[in-house]
Design an enzyme around this catalytic site. Structure first.
Site: not given
Ligand code: XBP
Ligand code: MG
Length: 232
Positions: A8, A10, A17, A52, A80, A83, A120, A122, A126, A181
């Site tokens: 994973d 994040d 995060e 999103k 997004h 972001k 992931t 994300t 990223n 996580d």
């Protein structure tokens, strides 16, 4: 012995995060919204996988101060994207750091012929930013398969992203280990049948990890391969 480790991102590769949270808030400000996600609120919002989807979920909860109704999905996609640009700049500026022994595990696994993949929720930029900042231009090359974000219709806790990683590796779930996580991530990997080690992050420490093969504060001092062997 496992044939592959599926990571994973994040909260697992790095404690990212809170950087995401800051990037969301800066994007809201750029759009003139009065929205502000503090840590307590963000912990709750992290139950919703996907930035999103998280924005849409929060908008649905608002009494006033809604997003502009006309074509809300397009507005969310665009905001997004802003972001993600803010977040990747923060990561490129060195604001994200790999968690303990993550670098050592990736480098020793690669050196010993263990195959590596990423699964992931994300967005792909990223992942590229984090691996680039951590390993330089060869960062993405460590991973045979990088399954990220919108490539699947159903995000974690659905198993889709891990099933995609298994398909791209051409391996059975029992030949792999997942490292996560969060409970959403653990459920996703376990529904795909993958033995999973959990290293909770700052936002997930109090979650239920009953289904994990091992729960550890971090990878520091953890022998991932022995953990796998002891549980087969
Ligand atoms: C965690 C997520 C992501 C990030 C934000 O992903 O749920 O949505 O919070 O990233 P992981 P985006 O599976 O790596 O723990 O805004 O790009 O979704
Ligand atoms: Mg995570």
């Amino acid at each position: 012995m496992p044939k592959a480790i599926i990571f994973d991102v994040d909260g697992t590769l790095a404690e990212t995060e809170d950087l995401h949270r800051k990037a969301f808030n800066r994007a809201f400000a750029e759009y003139g919204l009065s929205w502000h996600w503090d840590r307590s609120l963000y912990r709750d919002l992290l139950e919703v996988s996907g930035g999103k989807e998280r924005i849409r979920h929060y908008d649905d909860q608002q009494i006033a101060d809604h997003l502009p109704a006309a074509d809300r999905d397009r507005f969310i996609r665009e905001m997004h994207g802003v972001k993600t640009g803010i977040y990747t700049q923060m990561v490129a500026a060195g604001e994200a750091h790999l968690r303990p022994d993550v670098r050592e595990l990736i480098e020793s696994a690669a050196a010993n012929g263990l195959r590596l993949a990423i699964a992931t929720t994300t967005s792909l930029p990223n992942v590229e930013a984090l691996l680039g900042a951590a390993f330089g231009t060869r960062g993405m090359d460590y991973f045979e398969a990088v399954c990220a974000g919108d490539v699947v219709a159903h995000k974690k806790p659905a198993p889709d992203i891990y099933l995609m990683a298994l398909e791209e590796l051409g391996l059975a779930a029992s030949d792999c280990i997942a490292i996560e996580d969060s409970r959403n991530g653990l459920l996703s990997a376990r529904q795909a049948g993958i033995p999973t080690i959990v290293t909770p992050g700052i936002y997930t420490r109090d979650q239920d990890f009953t289904e994990a093969m091992l729960v550890a504060a971090s990878l520091e001092g953890i022998d991932v391969l022995s953990t796998y062997s002891e549980n087969q």
